[in-house]
Design an enzyme around this catalytic site. Sequence first.
Site, PDB file in Angstrom:
ATOM      1  N   LYS A  29      33.624 -48.283   0.345  1.00  0.00           N
ATOM      2  CA  LYS A  29      34.730 -49.079   0.910  1.00  0.00           C
ATOM      3  C   LYS A  29      36.028 -48.280   0.882  1.00  0.00           C
ATOM      4  O   LYS A  29      36.228 -47.411   0.026  1.00  0.00           O
ATOM      5  CB  LYS A  29      34.922 -50.408   0.177  1.00  0.00           C
ATOM      6  CG  LYS A  29      35.428 -50.314  -1.285  1.00  0.00           C
ATOM      7  CD  LYS A  29      36.947 -50.224  -1.433  1.00  0.00           C
ATOM      8  CE  LYS A  29      37.329 -49.808  -2.848  1.00  0.00           C
ATOM      9  NZ  LYS A  29      38.586 -49.134  -2.983  1.00  0.00           N
ATOM     10  N   PRO A 114      31.177 -40.141  -3.881  1.00  0.00           N
ATOM     11  CA  PRO A 114      31.573 -39.428  -5.108  1.00  0.00           C
ATOM     12  C   PRO A 114      31.943 -40.371  -6.246  1.00  0.00           C
ATOM     13  O   PRO A 114      32.377 -41.497  -6.023  1.00  0.00           O
ATOM     14  CB  PRO A 114      32.788 -38.605  -4.665  1.00  0.00           C
ATOM     15  CG  PRO A 114      33.266 -39.229  -3.413  1.00  0.00           C
ATOM     16  CD  PRO A 114      32.103 -39.911  -2.771  1.00  0.00           C
ATOM     17  N   LEU A 115      31.777 -39.881  -7.489  1.00  0.00           N
ATOM     18  CA  LEU A 115      32.147 -40.654  -8.676  1.00  0.00           C
ATOM     19  C   LEU A 115      33.664 -40.723  -8.777  1.00  0.00           C
ATOM     20  O   LEU A 115      34.341 -39.737  -8.501  1.00  0.00           O
ATOM     21  CB  LEU A 115      31.645 -39.967  -9.956  1.00  0.00           C
ATOM     22  CG  LEU A 115      30.167 -39.594 -10.067  1.00  0.00           C
ATOM     23  CD1 LEU A 115      29.871 -39.118 -11.494  1.00  0.00           C
ATOM     24  CD2 LEU A 115      29.273 -40.741  -9.696  1.00  0.00           C
ATOM     25  N   ALA A 116      34.165 -41.859  -9.238  1.00  0.00           N
ATOM     26  CA  ALA A 116      35.602 -42.037  -9.474  1.00  0.00           C
ATOM     27  C   ALA A 116      36.431 -41.497  -8.316  1.00  0.00           C
ATOM     28  O   ALA A 116      37.421 -40.815  -8.495  1.00  0.00           O
ATOM     29  CB  ALA A 116      36.021 -41.344 -10.787  1.00  0.00           C
ATOM     30  N   GLY A 117      35.998 -41.811  -7.084  1.00  0.00           N
ATOM     31  CA  GLY A 117      36.649 -41.255  -5.905  1.00  0.00           C
ATOM     32  C   GLY A 117      37.569 -42.213  -5.184  1.00  0.00           C
ATOM     33  O   GLY A 117      38.192 -41.849  -4.189  1.00  0.00           O
ATOM     34  N   ALA A 120      34.754 -46.885  -4.436  1.00  0.00           N
ATOM     35  CA  ALA A 120      33.952 -47.951  -5.075  1.00  0.00           C
ATOM     36  C   ALA A 120      32.465 -47.640  -5.117  1.00  0.00           C
ATOM     37  O   ALA A 120      31.629 -48.529  -4.966  1.00  0.00           O
ATOM     38  CB  ALA A 120      34.209 -49.304  -4.403  1.00  0.00           C
ATOM     39  N   GLY A 121      32.121 -46.370  -5.331  1.00  0.00           N
ATOM     40  CA  GLY A 121      30.715 -45.971  -5.346  1.00  0.00           C
ATOM     41  C   GLY A 121      29.918 -46.689  -6.424  1.00  0.00           C
ATOM     42  O   GLY A 121      28.801 -47.156  -6.166  1.00  0.00           O
ATOM     43  N   ALA A 124      29.395 -50.180  -5.402  1.00  0.00           N
ATOM     44  CA  ALA A 124      28.414 -50.228  -4.305  1.00  0.00           C
ATOM     45  C   ALA A 124      27.005 -50.199  -4.877  1.00  0.00           C
ATOM     46  O   ALA A 124      26.122 -50.962  -4.458  1.00  0.00           O
ATOM     47  CB  ALA A 124      28.631 -49.047  -3.361  1.00  0.00           C
ATOM     48  N   ASP A 156      35.265 -54.952  -7.037  1.00  0.00           N
ATOM     49  CA  ASP A 156      34.860 -54.610  -5.667  1.00  0.00           C
ATOM     50  C   ASP A 156      33.414 -54.987  -5.359  1.00  0.00           C
ATOM     51  O   ASP A 156      32.969 -54.849  -4.224  1.00  0.00           O
ATOM     52  CB  ASP A 156      34.992 -53.096  -5.438  1.00  0.00           C
ATOM     53  CG  ASP A 156      36.409 -52.595  -5.624  1.00  0.00           C
ATOM     54  OD1 ASP A 156      37.356 -53.361  -5.363  1.00  0.00           O
ATOM     55  OD2 ASP A 156      36.568 -51.422  -6.028  1.00  0.00           O
TER      56      ASP A 156
END
Length: 318
Positions: A29, A114-117, A120-121, A124, A156
């Site tokens: 997102k 990506p992590l901590a990008g 909201a991976g 998700a 999220d």
Amino acid sequence: MTEAWTLGDDDDDLAGALSGPVRVRVPAKINLHLGVGPLRSDGYHELHTVYHAISVYDEVTARAGDTLSLTMQGEGVGELELDDSNLIIRAAHALAATAKVPAQARLHLRKTIPLAGGLAGGSADAAATLVALDALWGTGLGRDELARIAATLGSDVPFLLYGGTALGTGHGEAVSPVLARANRWHWVVAFADGGLSTPRVYGELDRMRAAGTAPAPLNSSDDLLSALRQRDPAVLGAALGNDLQAAALSLRPALADTLDVGDKAGALASLVSGSGPTCVFLARDEAHGADLAQALRESGLCRGVQQAYGAVHGARIG
Ligand code: C5P
């Protein structure tokens, strides 16, 4: 293939346990508008945000198993913990507890987000897990119940069950769809080296506001919502905004150079995604997006650059 959920669908197609592997694709997102209100007593900030799901995907596959296990490939291998602290495992336990079934499954994550990008991976992946295990276990829980569980996992997560474009209020967990005209918006997503901790970015915004160095907070999302009802990307570009951007730039000043490359290459808007450090750029169309992506790659400032479009569906089987 199971139809995507949209707010208002019924859930009949998800009832009944599935025997085979269940594969769920879930988008990242971005926030077209991220208005951050005051810090609440529960540690969250009151938000008025407009979420938008874009075509950058993770995938969670669930198979029957005797225990609960998680493996992964892709972005973040070796960095992302696969133990009980992982949001996927937490989602599985939360669903099992509500549905009163044993938390047993073999889960596999294919990660692109990506992590901590700021995309909201992790949220998700939690949403994908709820959808996958709901089907694998045949819990028969309704969508509203899954959204309620989702809200306990992260702000999220409920949005990522639905996808599309939606208004988020509360601390982001209360979502309602935005009835935008069917239009495809073209984006370029620039990944940065390393992540940014979401609580740290919110904390930096609080610090800047207390010190009087933060920009004026965004107004309501009305302009953005009216821009979405038009088909003109230039109008949308002028309405995008993110209250967390100044805080992300304060913690990671080099991101200003990335935004600058997009501006100079003619992006209709250049902004930090959520709490960063991913930056997103609005293009007029796909060809314009390709030009922007090339300029960003040639700058050498980004770890990766990808074209994407939105809005796309939330977590769905298939
Ligand atoms: O909800 P989630 O677990 O994703 O939030 C991570 C952290 O981000 C929270 O613990 C909080 O520090 C911060 N946050 C916030 N206000 C929000 C959402 C998140 O301060 N509305």
